[in-house]
Design an enzyme around this catalytic site. Structure first.
Site, PDB file in Angstrom:
ATOM      1  N   ASP A 109     -29.930 -49.945  42.038  1.00  0.00           N
ATOM      2  CA  ASP A 109     -30.371 -51.070  41.114  1.00  0.00           C
ATOM      3  C   ASP A 109     -30.942 -52.314  41.805  1.00  0.00           C
ATOM      4  O   ASP A 109     -30.769 -52.585  42.872  1.00  0.00           O
ATOM      5  CB  ASP A 109     -28.863 -51.842  40.618  1.00  0.00           C
TER       6      ASP A 109
HETATM    7  N1  URA Z   1     -24.175 -47.448  41.260  1.00  0.00           N
HETATM    8  C1  URA Z   1     -24.583 -48.595  40.717  1.00  0.00           C
HETATM    9  O1  URA Z   1     -23.919 -49.138  39.551  1.00  0.00           O
HETATM   10  N2  URA Z   1     -25.602 -48.978  40.957  1.00  0.00           N
HETATM   11  C2  URA Z   1     -26.429 -48.656  41.931  1.00  0.00           C
HETATM   12  O2  URA Z   1     -27.269 -49.336  42.538  1.00  0.00           O
HETATM   13  C3  URA Z   1     -26.005 -47.624  42.583  1.00  0.00           C
HETATM   14  C4  URA Z   1     -24.901 -46.992  42.410  1.00  0.00           C
END
Ligand code: URA
Length: 242
Positions: A109
């Protein structure tokens, strides 16, 4: 292999552009400037410089990036800059054509930091991204509310996320501080860590709440600062699936 073809394969532009770089005296091999684009070299392990920047020939590209917060893993980001802007142009342009350059192996993310792999080897990307492969990924989580043993037990036992009745469980989960835990996942569903933490009644901290520290037994090196990248070594590649 001709020097102009080596540069072309490594993403330095069209063959004409590569020939131009060589003819302008901007390319050196073992300290000697080469001005003949057709001069032959053994590509494997070739060390050369382009405009003074050192490079080593890579038949396929495998690299790690310390993803900083505030970058999207998409080639066409919607809000934040793309992680691809953190890579030198030749790495982004390897192979030429529409599907050029390296691709991220899975995504993190925008606000997640840590270890991200990139490659131009389609088979490697597919193998690493396949849910069948079960490569463990270790995330360091900082939660908004204190972490308790009940939350840890639930994460290990399995929680149901909104889009799938089948529970997802952490392969390992350990409380590492009042608000911190280390969570190991072997699959990569959308926002999986954030949704799992929410499912046990807590929440990942908005700023600095999620960091990927390890893939397989490959750790993010302490000296690789946010925004920096480096090639994976043969040992690193072995560690990913170890
Ligand atoms: N899980 C999440 O919620 N975000 C990420 O970036 C990676 C794994």
């Amino acid at each position: 292999m001709q020097l102009q073809d080596i540069l072309f394969s490594q993403g330095f532009g069209t063959r004409r552009v590569c020939a131009g770089l060589i003819q302008q005296g901007l390319v050196a091999v073992a300290g000697d400037t080469i001005d003949d684009p057709a001069m032959e070299f053994i590509a494997e392990d070739l060390q050369y410089t382009v405009q003074g920047i050192p490079w080593e020939y890579q038949a396929s590209a495998y690299l790690m990036l310390h993803k900083p917060a505030g970058y999207e893993c998409s080639q066409k980001p919607s809000t934040y800059p793309s992680i691809y802007t953190l890579l030198p142009a030749p790495i982004r342009q390897r192979g030429g054509g529409a599907a050029a350059g390296v691709q991220a192996v899975g995504r993190l993310d925008q606000d997640t930091t840590g270890l991200l792999l990139l490659s131009d080897d389609g088979k490697f990307i597919h193998r690493m991204s396949s849910p069948k492969h079960h490569v463990p990924k270790v995330y360091e989580v900082t939660a908004k509310h204190p972490v308790d043993d009940k939350q840890v037990s639930k994460l290990l036992a399995g929680v149901v996320l909104d889009d799938d009745p089948k529970p997802v469980r952490a392969a390992a989960c350990e409380k590492t501080g009042e608000h911190q835990l280390s969570l190991t996942l072997t699959e990569g569903k959308y926002h999986q860590v954030k949704r799992m933490i929410a499912a046990v009644g807590n929440r990942v901290e908005d700023v600095g709440g999620l960091h990927r520290a390890r893939i397989g037994s490959l750790e993010l090196p302490a000296d690789l600062k946010p925004g920096q990248w480096r090639w994976l070594t043969v040992q690193d590649l072995a560690r990913i699936s170890a």
